[in-house]
Design an enzyme around this catalytic site. Sequence first.
Site, PDB file in Angstrom:
ATOM      1  N   CYS A   1       0.833  -1.191   0.000  1.00 17.87           N
ATOM      2  CA  CYS A   1       0.000   0.000   0.000  1.00 17.87           C
ATOM      3  C   CYS A   1       0.873   1.248   0.000  1.00 17.87           C
ATOM      4  O   CYS A   1       1.948   1.255   0.576  1.00 17.87           O
ATOM      5  CB  CYS A   1      -0.901   0.032   1.237  1.00 17.87           C
ATOM      6  SG  CYS A   1      -2.152  -1.258   1.252  1.00 17.87           S
TER       7      CYS A   1
ATOM      8  N   LYS B   1       0.115   7.865  -1.303  1.00 17.59           N
ATOM      9  CA  LYS B   1      -0.112   8.896  -2.303  1.00 17.59           C
ATOM     10  C   LYS B   1       0.652   8.543  -3.565  1.00 17.59           C
ATOM     11  O   LYS B   1       1.824   8.152  -3.504  1.00 17.59           O
ATOM     12  CB  LYS B   1       0.349  10.259  -1.772  1.00 17.59           C
ATOM     13  CG  LYS B   1      -0.048  11.439  -2.657  1.00 17.59           C
ATOM     14  CD  LYS B   1       0.357  12.729  -1.989  1.00 17.59           C
ATOM     15  CE  LYS B   1      -0.066  13.947  -2.809  1.00 17.59           C
ATOM     16  NZ  LYS B   1      -1.522  14.150  -2.835  1.00 17.59           N
TER      17      LYS B   1
ATOM     18  N   THR C   1      -3.827  23.157 -15.358  1.00 17.11           N
ATOM     19  CA  THR C   1      -2.790  23.954 -14.704  1.00 17.11           C
ATOM     20  C   THR C   1      -2.411  23.418 -13.321  1.00 17.11           C
ATOM     21  O   THR C   1      -1.774  24.120 -12.537  1.00 17.11           O
ATOM     22  CB  THR C   1      -3.246  25.425 -14.560  1.00 17.11           C
ATOM     23  OG1 THR C   1      -4.496  25.458 -13.871  1.00 17.11           O
ATOM     24  CG2 THR C   1      -3.399  26.072 -15.920  1.00 17.11           C
ATOM     25  N   HIS C   2      -2.773  22.175 -13.013  1.00 16.67           N
ATOM     26  CA  HIS C   2      -2.434  21.558 -11.723  1.00 16.67           C
ATOM     27  C   HIS C   2      -3.021  22.344 -10.557  1.00 16.67           C
ATOM     28  O   HIS C   2      -2.427  22.408  -9.467  1.00 16.67           O
ATOM     29  CB  HIS C   2      -0.917  21.453 -11.530  1.00 16.67           C
ATOM     30  CG  HIS C   2      -0.154  20.969 -12.712  1.00 16.67           C
ATOM     31  ND1 HIS C   2      -0.151  19.647 -13.114  1.00 16.67           N
ATOM     32  CD2 HIS C   2       0.630  21.633 -13.591  1.00 16.67           C
ATOM     33  CE1 HIS C   2       0.607  19.521 -14.184  1.00 16.67           C
ATOM     34  NE2 HIS C   2       1.087  20.705 -14.501  1.00 16.67           N
ATOM     35  N   ASP C   3      -4.177  22.965 -10.756  1.00 13.83           N
ATOM     36  CA  ASP C   3      -4.741  23.764  -9.682  1.00 13.83           C
ATOM     37  C   ASP C   3      -5.265  22.905  -8.549  1.00 13.83           C
ATOM     38  O   ASP C   3      -5.421  21.687  -8.675  1.00 13.83           O
ATOM     39  CB  ASP C   3      -5.846  24.682 -10.222  1.00 13.83           C
ATOM     40  CG  ASP C   3      -5.364  26.104 -10.430  1.00 13.83           C
ATOM     41  OD1 ASP C   3      -4.933  26.717  -9.441  1.00 13.83           O
ATOM     42  OD2 ASP C   3      -5.373  26.568 -11.573  1.00 13.83           O
TER      43      ASP C   3
ATOM     44  N   ASP D   1      -9.954  15.117  -0.832  1.00 18.87           N
ATOM     45  CA  ASP D   1      -8.654  14.668  -0.340  1.00 18.87           C
ATOM     46  C   ASP D   1      -8.864  13.741   0.848  1.00 18.87           C
ATOM     47  O   ASP D   1      -9.722  13.994   1.691  1.00 18.87           O
ATOM     48  CB  ASP D   1      -7.796  15.863   0.092  1.00 18.87           C
ATOM     49  CG  ASP D   1      -6.306  15.593  -0.079  1.00 18.87           C
ATOM     50  OD1 ASP D   1      -5.879  14.450   0.186  1.00 18.87           O
ATOM     51  OD2 ASP D   1      -5.572  16.518  -0.475  1.00 18.87           O
TER      52      ASP D   1
ATOM     53  N   GLY E   1     -21.699  11.314   3.782  1.00 15.83           N
ATOM     54  CA  GLY E   1     -20.408  10.717   3.503  1.00 15.83           C
ATOM     55  C   GLY E   1     -20.534   9.289   3.018  1.00 15.83           C
ATOM     56  O   GLY E   1     -21.639   8.808   2.707  1.00 15.83           O
TER      57      GLY E   1
ATOM     58  N   ASP F   1      -1.927  25.850  -2.265  1.00 19.23           N
ATOM     59  CA  ASP F   1      -1.522  25.377  -0.948  1.00 19.23           C
ATOM     60  C   ASP F   1      -0.398  24.367  -1.117  1.00 19.23           C
ATOM     61  O   ASP F   1      -0.305  23.647  -2.103  1.00 19.23           O
ATOM     62  CB  ASP F   1      -2.692  24.829  -0.126  1.00 19.23           C
ATOM     63  CG  ASP F   1      -3.358  23.610  -0.715  1.00 19.23           C
ATOM     64  OD1 ASP F   1      -3.215  23.372  -1.928  1.00 19.23           O
ATOM     65  OD2 ASP F   1      -4.048  22.902   0.037  1.00 19.23           O
TER      66      ASP F   1
END
Length: 350
Positions: free
Chosen positions: A18, A21, A48-50, A68, A139, A227
């Site tokens: 595992c 990321k 643009t990888h925003d 995320d 959720g 960020d």
Amino acid sequence: MQPDQELRLSDFASCAGCASKLPPTSISQLLGFIPPTHDPNLLVGTETHDDAGVYRIAPDLALVQTVDFFPPVVDDPFVYGQIAAANALSDVYAMGGVPATALNLVAYPDDKIGPEWLGRILAGGAERCRAATCTIVGGHTIRDAVIKFGMAVTGTIHPDRVVTNAGARPGDVLVLTKPLGVGFVTTAAKKRGCPPDLLAAAYASMVRLNKDACTAMLAVGVSAATDVTGFGLAGHGFEMADGSKVTLRLRLAALPLLPGIEQIDVVTYRTRASKTNREYTESQTRFEGTPDAYRREFLYDPQTSGGLLISVPAARAAALVGRLKESGELAAAVIGEVTEQDGAALVVTG
């Protein structure tokens, strides 16, 4: 079942085969399989990888959408929930948006441990959402050997006021709003090698919302923002430079670091992501002079719930730094400037 007192949350953060990321190079390749979208209402997509997508639903209203989640980075379940929520909310703030609703995303080994940890994780996430005045509307939960938690967040923004990472302009100043080093600290903590005061400083940084930083940058008027999270300062800086077609010049000596970070040997606690972040950016990075080897490590350290990297016109930089300090940001550091393209996306000096 009850959680065994000898067990730690981090015991359920990984398993054989595992990974927490995918590296940025893999993500870039995978995006090539998604057909391009020609919807005129899609104001910000993946090109643009925003930090988040932005979709216009009315002439004066657009949605900011992001998601995320990740395995535990700390052993306190409530703090883990806070961090995961703050991290997910951050993508909306980085675009200049206001979080409105959130959906919990949960993977949990309920066949091995009881619900107590999960309850505390959810409570931590809910606390950060309350602080953000963001409503949790539901959720989705699955059983998994690896604990994972995060959120899908929807925010709102005026279509003409979107802040992207592709707007940096030559002459801008670069400002960072949180100290670097949480990747080293959380890795040291998992290996029981982190002093309590340093871990507490990392907790304080990771749980802090980027809400006030967002308010400050909107009040001043900035060119671009992103960020700083899993790809590290170098990775997210590269994506800002690439999206804006400029060069970012970074000064290592100006980088804000977690107080007390010198108590640990950061090289010992490099993560796998440090290596992939370095590989992602090294062909587009030029070092000038003799940059400090210790501080170079912080370019690649993956951050969880990191600060905002803001590109602001030089004439407004002092006002931005002042507002950030007034709001209690953990850092309000001028770490470099933006220039015309200069043979590399990133130029790093001492």
